[in-house]
Design a protein around this motif. Structure first.
Motif, PDB file in Angstrom:
ATOM      1  N   GLY A   1       0.791  -1.214   0.000  1.00 46.90           N
ATOM      2  CA  GLY A   1       0.000   0.000   0.000  1.00 46.90           C
ATOM      3  C   GLY A   1       0.826   1.268   0.000  1.00 46.90           C
ATOM      4  N   MET A   2       2.041   1.130   0.457  1.00 49.47           N
ATOM      5  CA  MET A   2       2.911   2.325   0.484  1.00 49.47           C
ATOM      6  C   MET A   2       3.722   2.475  -0.776  1.00 49.47           C
ATOM      7  SD  MET A   2       4.244   2.547   4.457  1.00 49.47           S
ATOM      8  CE  MET A   2       4.648   0.831   4.686  1.00 49.47           C
ATOM      9  N   LEU A   3       3.483   1.595  -1.724  1.00 47.47           N
ATOM     10  CA  LEU A   3       4.188   1.686  -3.010  1.00 47.47           C
ATOM     11  C   LEU A   3       3.200   2.059  -4.099  1.00 47.47           C
ATOM     12  CD1 LEU A   3       6.422  -1.528  -2.788  1.00 47.47           C
ATOM     13  CD2 LEU A   3       7.201   0.838  -2.619  1.00 47.47           C
ATOM     14  N   GLU A   4       3.713   2.687  -5.111  1.00 48.36           N
ATOM     15  CA  GLU A   4       2.892   3.012  -6.279  1.00 48.36           C
ATOM     16  C   GLU A   4       3.747   2.896  -7.530  1.00 48.36           C
ATOM     17  OE1 GLU A   4       1.476   6.948  -6.175  1.00 48.36           O
ATOM     18  OE2 GLU A   4       3.438   7.894  -5.945  1.00 48.36           O
ATOM     19  N   THR A   5       3.049   2.667  -8.624  1.00 46.60           N
ATOM     20  CA  THR A   5       3.762   2.474  -9.871  1.00 46.60           C
ATOM     21  C   THR A   5       4.198   3.821 -10.430  1.00 46.60           C
ATOM     22  OG1 THR A   5       2.439   0.516 -10.295  1.00 46.60           O
ATOM     23  CG2 THR A   5       3.597   1.485 -12.170  1.00 46.60           C
ATOM     24  N   LYS A   6       5.468   3.893 -10.743  1.00 46.33           N
ATOM     25  CA  LYS A   6       6.002   5.087 -11.403  1.00 46.33           C
ATOM     26  C   LYS A   6       6.855   4.638 -12.558  1.00 46.33           C
ATOM     27  CE  LYS A   6       6.042   8.377  -7.569  1.00 46.33           C
ATOM     28  NZ  LYS A   6       6.862   9.238  -6.699  1.00 46.33           N
TER      29      LYS A   6
END
Lengths: 182, 172
Positions: free
Chosen positions: A174-179
């Motif tokens: 949840g603390m990661l996101e796609t970049k």
């Protein structure tokens, strides 16, 4: 050639006269007990140098690449998993499976040798193996319960810090996101 | 009048010969009415029912019937025969308007060929009510190319695509 599945027959070549054991690719291997290996890995983890285990993982990755008829990047995840899990089992490192948590790819390693408390030894082994398979720098960060999230080596320290602070796998995802890389 | 009197006298004599005292009074009274009044022969039968001893008394005071049901039909509309088509219709207790419910309930029953033992069949109407008529399914002016296109299923991601996705993760 073959039907895409891993063929374990003749994987090891035992030379009783010469006292050597080699894989079918020619690498010499040594059979160690779990207790001895655990002591070695614990010492390496204390020193902060898990390079030998990462190197061992790369050797496993080479075994995987040698069994594939095409690059791993164009194969399905199931096909790659079949070869990776077979090689991992032949080296006695437990049962390996894949899991997807959102955009994150997670490796689960069951029944692995009990090497160190933080499972950093297994993490180094897996990181070296998947880096060799994908030809990219891959880090497998422990997230508890013998699961390792595959991330870029640049964010590995951050994710490891989250886990040490008490975050579990769902919280880490949840603390990661796609970049996308620019 | 003379002929009638003669015939009556002869009949009276015959009666007297058969039943001397019993019929004498009644026959004499009848003969007397023929004489004095301008009565007809038809007047005689009208008095015959009055002579019956039991019929008038039974009509005035009927014997109590053991059954609880009334012996006479009441004049209330609720006592209409239950087989009346207008009262046995399914639309009687329906909350729907009759003109909408009848075509739906009657027409399929007539097509199935079941015997006509149920409620009376209402003749099918030439047109259904506007509210329940099926809508047209004829193709409209829109092109139908959308229905002939092959559906696109998501292709399973390769290992390289999954790896690319997970390596692109960054802290929020």
């Amino acid at each position: 050639m073959h039907d895409g599945r891993f063929d374990p027959s003749g994987f090891y070549e035992f030379n009783l006269t010469g006292g050597t054991v080699r894989t079918r690719n020619g690498e010499r291997v040594v059979v160690l007990s779990e207790d001895v290996l655990s002591s070695l890995v614990a010492a390496a983890a204390r020193d902060g140098d898990l390079t030998p285990l990462r190197r061992l993982g790369e050797l496993l990755g080479q075994q995987v690449l040698g069994s594939l008829d095409r690059p791993a990047s164009v194969l399905s995840a199931e096909a790659v998993l079949g070869h990776v899990s077979a090689v991992t089992s032949l080296f006695g490192w437990g049962r390996l499976t894949f899991e997807r948590w959102g955009s994150a790819l997670v490796v689960a390693l069951r029944d692995a040798p009990d090497l160190d408390e933080d499972e950093l030894g297994a993490a180094a082994l897996l990181g070296g193996m998947f880096s060799e398979i994908s030809q990219r720098q891959v880090s497998c960060v422990p997230t508890g319960e013998s699961k390792f999230i595959m991330v870029d080596f640049e964010v590995a320290e951050t994710v490891w810090g989250w886990f040490k602070d008490g975050a579990d796998l769902p919280a880490i995802v949840g603390m990661l996101e796609t970049k996308r890389a620019s | 009048m003379t002929d009638r009197e003669d015939r009556l006298r002869s009949l009276l004599d015959k009666v007297r010969a058969k039943r001397p005292e019993e019929r004498e009074t009644h026959a004499a009274e009848a003969l007397e009415r023929l004489r004095t009044a301008s009565g007809t022969v038809a007047a005689a039968p009208s008095s015959i029912p009055a002579e019956r001893p039991s019929a008038p008394s039974q009509a005035a005071e009927p014997t109590p019937f053991p059954s609880a049901f009334p012996t006479q039909l009441p004049s209330s509309p609720l006592s209409d025969p239950p087989t009346s088509p207008t009262r046995d219709s399914p639309t009687r207790y329906s909350s729907q308007p009759p003109r909408v419910e009848r075509p739906l309930s009657v027409e399929p029953r007539a097509r199935s060929g079941r015997p006509a033992s149920g409620p009376p069949v209402v003749p099918p109407r030439s047109r259904r009510p506007e509210s329940i008529r099926p809508q047209s399914v004829a193709p409209t002016g829109q092109p139908i190319v959308y229905a002939t296109d092959q559906p696109e299923f998501p292709r399973p991601k390769t290992f390289g695509e999954l790896l690319e996705l997970t390596l692109s993760l960054r802290p929020r």
